[in-house]
Write a protein that holds these residues in place. Structure first.
Motif, PDB file in Angstrom:
ATOM      1  N   GLN A  40     -24.576  15.182  18.364  1.00 43.47           N
ATOM      2  CA  GLN A  40     -24.016  13.860  18.094  1.00 43.47           C
ATOM      3  C   GLN A  40     -22.684  14.019  17.362  1.00 43.47           C
ATOM      4  N   GLU A  41     -21.657  13.384  17.898  1.00 41.41           N
ATOM      5  CA  GLU A  41     -20.330  13.520  17.329  1.00 41.41           C
ATOM      6  C   GLU A  41     -19.648  12.158  17.246  1.00 41.41           C
ATOM      7  N   GLN A  42     -18.540  12.123  16.546  1.00 44.60           N
ATOM      8  CA  GLN A  42     -17.751  10.904  16.401  1.00 44.60           C
ATOM      9  C   GLN A  42     -16.386  11.142  17.036  1.00 44.60           C
ATOM     10  N   ALA A  43     -16.117  10.423  18.134  1.00 43.33           N
ATOM     11  CA  ALA A  43     -14.820  10.518  18.793  1.00 43.33           C
ATOM     12  C   ALA A  43     -13.949   9.357  18.356  1.00 43.33           C
ATOM     13  N   ARG A  44     -12.648   9.610  18.307  1.00 45.27           N
ATOM     14  CA  ARG A  44     -11.724   8.559  17.865  1.00 45.27           C
ATOM     15  C   ARG A  44     -10.739   8.176  18.957  1.00 45.27           C
ATOM     16  N   TRP A  45     -10.277   9.155  19.721  1.00 44.66           N
ATOM     17  CA  TRP A  45      -9.199   8.913  20.674  1.00 44.66           C
ATOM     18  C   TRP A  45      -9.775   8.787  22.077  1.00 44.66           C
ATOM     19  N   TRP A  46      -9.395   7.710  22.754  1.00 46.62           N
ATOM     20  CA  TRP A  46      -9.967   7.377  24.062  1.00 46.62           C
ATOM     21  C   TRP A  46      -8.840   7.346  25.096  1.00 46.62           C
ATOM     22  N   VAL A  47      -9.014   8.133  26.165  1.00 47.25           N
ATOM     23  CA  VAL A  47      -8.090   8.135  27.296  1.00 47.25           C
ATOM     24  C   VAL A  47      -8.748   7.343  28.414  1.00 47.25           C
ATOM     25  N   HIS A  48      -8.064   6.318  28.944  1.00 47.32           N
ATOM     26  CA  HIS A  48      -8.686   5.431  29.934  1.00 47.32           C
ATOM     27  C   HIS A  48      -7.608   4.749  30.773  1.00 47.32           C
ATOM     28  N   LEU A 104      -3.797   5.845  26.003  1.00 50.72           N
ATOM     29  CA  LEU A 104      -4.446   6.490  24.864  1.00 50.72           C
ATOM     30  C   LEU A 104      -4.675   5.440  23.791  1.00 50.72           C
ATOM     31  N   SER A 105      -5.935   5.229  23.415  1.00 51.02           N
ATOM     32  CA  SER A 105      -6.273   4.204  22.419  1.00 51.02           C
ATOM     33  C   SER A 105      -7.005   4.830  21.245  1.00 51.02           C
ATOM     34  N   ASP A 106      -6.757   4.249  20.067  1.00 55.90           N
ATOM     35  CA  ASP A 106      -7.476   4.640  18.860  1.00 55.90           C
ATOM     36  C   ASP A 106      -8.735   3.791  18.791  1.00 55.90           C
ATOM     37  N   ALA A 107      -9.843   4.363  19.254  1.00 54.20           N
ATOM     38  CA  ALA A 107     -11.090   3.592  19.356  1.00 54.20           C
ATOM     39  C   ALA A 107     -12.258   4.459  18.903  1.00 54.20           C
ATOM     40  N   PRO A 108     -12.559   4.485  17.594  1.00 57.40           N
ATOM     41  CA  PRO A 108     -13.698   5.284  17.108  1.00 57.40           C
ATOM     42  C   PRO A 108     -14.979   4.914  17.845  1.00 57.40           C
ATOM     43  N   HIS A 109     -15.709   5.944  18.229  1.00 63.06           N
ATOM     44  CA  HIS A 109     -16.898   5.690  19.041  1.00 63.06           C
ATOM     45  C   HIS A 109     -17.854   6.868  18.900  1.00 63.06           C
ATOM     46  N   PRO A 110     -19.133   6.615  18.577  1.00 63.16           N
ATOM     47  CA  PRO A 110     -20.103   7.718  18.547  1.00 63.16           C
ATOM     48  C   PRO A 110     -20.454   8.134  19.977  1.00 63.16           C
ATOM     49  N   LEU A 111     -20.672   9.412  20.158  1.00 65.13           N
ATOM     50  CA  LEU A 111     -21.036   9.881  21.492  1.00 65.13           C
ATOM     51  C   LEU A 111     -21.905  11.116  21.375  1.00 65.13           C
ATOM     52  N   THR A 112     -22.617  11.375  22.447  1.00 63.91           N
ATOM     53  CA  THR A 112     -23.451  12.570  22.555  1.00 63.91           C
ATOM     54  C   THR A 112     -22.803  13.508  23.546  1.00 63.91           C
TER      55      THR A 112
END
Length: 240
Positions: free
Chosen positions: A125-133, A199-207
């Protein structure tokens, strides 16, 4: 008569002693009779003199210092020096993948010979911050067209996220913990012709999926580093 016999015996003894003095009976006529044997002769008379000499030689060899391992030749290459240097095996972890990519990498590492490395898959389980979409799409049909364009550019590691009101559909291309990794990935997408990615600054938990490789030698670690660069995986480290 008795005196005459004693006189004759005395003369004979004197004659024998005189002859012995002049060497008639050898250099040491009385050795072995009136004195103990000398040291070299006594060693030669021992019943196990040969065994004694062998034992003495073995003791000398045992007391000799151990021979050091050969040093690396002065002109040896780096590969030759590495071959002469024992390398301890280690445990390394590489991640994080999505489900499809982790299976692909695991298949690449499969087929190890008996006693070689062992591959284990696990989640973290990690915490991601940067989202490419890609920009949100208003309909399912438009997002399917975007997915087709990505496939033609060999970009298949994607996911579709829906939500909002009204409902929109967003093609997710990757989540990253570090901004520089996200920007590097974004540059690679643009080189493949994906020019609308954001590229967005969007904190998000992910597995994320990880691989743990046990008994990894230096050659396998180099191979894993090539896998990391090929698939854009950000993490390769020693097991905790």
């Amino acid at each position: 008569m008795l005196l005459r016999n004693l006189l004759i015996l005395l003369v004979l003894c004197n004659a024998l002693l005189l002859a012995a003095v002049f060497g008639a009976f050898g250099p040491r006529p009385l050795s072995g009779w009136l004195e103990s044997p000398r040291e070299p002769e006594r060693a030669a008379q021992q019943a196990r003199a040969e065994r004694f000499r062998q034992m003495a030689g073995q003791q000398g060899a045992a007391s000799a210092p151990a021979v050091a391992a050969p040093a690396t030749p002065p002109g040896a290459s780096a590969a030759q020096a590495a071959a002469l240097t024992p390398v301890a095996s280690a445990c390394v972890e590489i991640g994080g993948f999505n489900g499809d990519l982790v299976r692909r990498v695991a298949d690449e590492l499969a087929g190890a010979p008996p006693g070689a490395w062992r591959v284990e898959q696990f989640e973290r389980q990690e915490q991601a911050r940067w989202w490419v979409h890609l920009p949100p799409q208003p309909s399912r049909e438009s997002v399917e067209r975007k997915l087709g364009e990505l496939r033609r550019r060999n970009v298949t590691d994607v996911a579709v996220v829906s939500g909002g009101s009204p409902q929109t559909y967003t093609v997710s291309l990757g989540l990253f913990q570090e901004r520089d990794h996200a920007e590097h990935f974004l540059d690679n997408l643009r080189e493949h012709g994906v020019r609308t990615a954001l590229l967005s600054d969007a904190p998000h938990p992910l597995t994320r999926q990880w691989l743990r490789v046990r008994n990894a030698d230096a050659a396998l670690r180099t191979r894993l580093d090539e896998v990391r660069r090929r698939y854009g995986v950000s993490d390769l480290s020693t097991c905790a």
